[in-house]
Design an enzyme around this catalytic site. Structure first.
Site, mmCIF file in Angstrom:
data_model
loop_
_atom_site.group_PDB
_atom_site.id
_atom_site.type_symbol
_atom_site.label_atom_id
_atom_site.label_comp_id
_atom_site.label_asym_id
_atom_site.label_seq_id
_atom_site.Cartn_x
_atom_site.Cartn_y
_atom_site.Cartn_z
ATOM 1 N N SER A 22 33.614 51.195 45.131
ATOM 2 C CA SER A 22 32.716 50.766 44.053
ATOM 3 C C SER A 22 32.288 51.944 43.175
ATOM 4 C CB SER A 22 31.472 50.110 44.656
ATOM 5 O OG SER A 22 30.535 49.869 43.626
ATOM 6 N N LYS A 73 28.662 36.778 46.627
ATOM 7 C CA LYS A 73 28.157 36.332 45.323
ATOM 8 C C LYS A 73 27.658 34.889 45.320
ATOM 9 C CE LYS A 73 30.435 39.308 41.989
ATOM 10 N NZ LYS A 73 31.202 39.305 40.743
ATOM 11 N N GLY A 133 43.676 32.529 35.130
ATOM 12 C CA GLY A 133 42.968 32.483 36.406
ATOM 13 C C GLY A 133 41.796 31.530 36.330
ATOM 14 N N ALA A 134 41.363 31.065 37.496
ATOM 15 C CA ALA A 134 40.227 30.126 37.546
ATOM 16 C C ALA A 134 39.343 30.428 38.757
ATOM 17 C CB ALA A 134 40.736 28.683 37.592
ATOM 18 N N GLY A 136 36.430 33.301 40.693
ATOM 19 C CA GLY A 136 35.061 33.713 40.406
ATOM 20 C C GLY A 136 34.932 34.439 39.078
ATOM 21 N N ASN A 157 45.898 28.369 35.510
ATOM 22 C CA ASN A 157 45.774 28.854 36.889
ATOM 23 C C ASN A 157 46.961 28.394 37.719
ATOM 24 O OD1 ASN A 157 44.180 30.367 38.721
ATOM 25 N ND2 ASN A 157 43.611 28.488 39.780
HETATM 26 P P1 ATR Z 1 37.802 36.729 41.672
HETATM 27 O O1 ATR Z 1 36.421 36.469 42.157
HETATM 28 O O2 ATR Z 1 38.145 38.192 41.555
HETATM 29 O O3 ATR Z 1 38.127 35.967 40.431
HETATM 30 P P2 ATR Z 1 39.177 34.757 43.272
HETATM 31 O O4 ATR Z 1 38.025 33.841 43.071
HETATM 32 O O5 ATR Z 1 39.801 34.873 44.609
HETATM 33 O O6 ATR Z 1 38.783 36.238 42.858
HETATM 34 O O7 ATR Z 1 40.289 34.365 42.195
HETATM 35 C C1 ATR Z 1 41.539 34.989 42.121
HETATM 36 C C2 ATR Z 1 42.347 34.377 40.974
HETATM 37 O O8 ATR Z 1 43.623 35.037 40.921
HETATM 38 C C3 ATR Z 1 42.615 32.899 41.135
HETATM 39 O O9 ATR Z 1 42.684 32.309 39.866
HETATM 40 C C4 ATR Z 1 44.000 32.900 41.808
HETATM 41 O O10 ATR Z 1 44.744 31.713 41.641
HETATM 42 P P3 ATR Z 1 44.531 30.451 42.648
HETATM 43 O O11 ATR Z 1 43.240 29.795 42.249
HETATM 44 O O12 ATR Z 1 45.698 29.572 42.414
HETATM 45 O O13 ATR Z 1 44.475 31.030 44.037
HETATM 46 C C5 ATR Z 1 44.649 34.042 41.059
HETATM 47 N N1 ATR Z 1 45.771 34.626 41.766
HETATM 48 C C6 ATR Z 1 45.734 35.435 42.850
HETATM 49 N N2 ATR Z 1 46.989 35.788 43.221
HETATM 50 C C7 ATR Z 1 47.844 35.180 42.344
HETATM 51 C C8 ATR Z 1 49.260 35.181 42.185
HETATM 52 N N3 ATR Z 1 50.068 35.873 42.983
HETATM 53 N N4 ATR Z 1 49.765 34.459 41.159
HETATM 54 C C9 ATR Z 1 48.966 33.773 40.320
HETATM 55 N N5 ATR Z 1 47.612 33.749 40.417
HETATM 56 C C10 ATR Z 1 47.055 34.450 41.423
#
Ligand code: ATR
Length: 300
Positions: A22, A73, A133-134, A136, A157
């Site tokens: 961090s 969180k 992405g979708a 957090g 996503n």
């Molecule tokens: P954060 O809080 O950092 O956003 P998270 O809530 O775990 O972490 O979300 C990770 C995001 O990265 C999600 O949108 C995830 O897609 P899924 O909802 O389908 O899991 C996406 N993600 C992680 N690895 C991925 C990959 N190899 N290809 C595509 N999307 C990925």
């Protein structure tokens, strides 16, 4: 530190796991030093345990504020006396402040990202925004884009259902914004963008992309969640919320197609600054933010 520790020194900190990498202790202690606050900020690696116990014990020991990161969180939320309206909408808090009657939760990722946009001269008003992405981080990004007055927000996503649910939730709050969703593969992304952009004069390069997935993050740096150059041809600005590495493959691809690319360092900076502003009731000027940003770059 020019302000020595004494019996009146107050503690602030980060709770999460892991916290080893961090940048918050550096950032917050710089702010503490600049404002001569009699305080210190530490990172607490909380591997397990009930967040309620952590918060109660911390208050008993005089801790005044926390940043909260993964995996707490959402977990801290039921234990708070109050939650800021936008943090409730986003569904996550990353900042806690102890007020007279208990802990209050805020989300500073959203205003942090908005200030980063503004600092970089990126205007979202009326623009077409694609959020990759979708998870957090995407919640805060969608909220920031909606607050900035985006015209359209397309959420893509891997798990399409999560994108749809996210869009529908925010559509109820931001009725002037058009929300769309889809899967994150290049083909459907491009088809979705073309369908939305049809008839508008900036169809080819009008999109602002916000990359919120973990794809491309250290140590797996040689990947972007979408690789197809045709996708990047539609992007005028690409924002990656990843800051390690400082230049991601998503950013390289955005630039290779002629767009402007930004990493997540300013979002990180401004979310921390916003937390400090909440705790200390001050407004941190851009000049100081820039000074701290150059110090943060030196930590890589
Ligand atoms: P954060 O809080 O950092 O956003 P998270 O809530 O775990 O972490 O979300 C990770 C995001 O990265 C999600 O949108 C995830 O897609 P899924 O909802 O389908 O899991 C996406 N993600 C992680 N690895 C991925 C990959 N190899 N290809 C595509 N999307 C990925």
């Amino acid at each position: 530190m020019n302000n020595p520790i004494d019996t009146a020194t107050r503690l602030y900190g980060l709770i999460g796991h892991p916290v080893a990498h961090s940048r918050s202790p550096f950032l917050q202690n710089e702010l503490i030093r600049h404002y001569s606050v009699n305080a210190r900020y530490l990172a607490f690696d909380v591997e397990s345990g009930d967040p309620a116990d952590t918060l109660l014990g911390a208050h008993d020991m005089g801790v005044r504020g926390f940043n909260v990161t993964v995996p707490y969180k959402q977990a801290v939320m039921p234990h708070l006396t109050g939650i800021d309206e936008k943090a409730a909408l986003i569904g996550a808090v990353n900042t806690l402040k102890y007020e007279k009657d208990g802990w209050y939760g805020y989300n500073t990722d959203m205003p942090g990202l908005m200030r980063a946009f503004s600092h970089d001269g990126v205007l979202l008003k009326g623009k077409k925004v694609v959020v990759l992405g979708a998870g957090g981080a995407a919640n805060a990004a969608v909220c920031a884009a909606a607050e900035c007055g985006a015209g359209v927000i397309l959420i893509l996503n891997r798990t399409e259902e999560k994108a749809r649910v996210l869009g529908e939730r925010f559509a109820k709050q931001y009725r002037q914004v058009r929300f769309e969703s889809g899967t994150i593969d290049a083909e459907s992304a491009i088809a979705g963008m073309e369908a939305i952009g049809a008839g508008s004069p900036d169809t080819e390069k009008g999109w602002i992309a916000i990359q919120t997935t973990s794809v491309g993050m250290h140590p797996d740096t040689d990947a972007a969640v979408i690789e197809d150059p045709l996708f990047y041809e539609k992007i005028s600005v690409g924002y990656d919320i990843i800051f390690n590495p400082l230049k991601t493959r998503f950013m390289e691809r955005t630039e290779a197609a002629g767009g402007q690319a930004f990493n997540g360092l300013k979002m990180l900076l401004f979310q921390g600054i916003r937390s400090f502003e909440i705790w200390q009731d001050v407004s941190v000027p851009d000049e100081l933010a820039e000074e701290i940003l150059s110090g943060m770059k030196g930590t890589f």
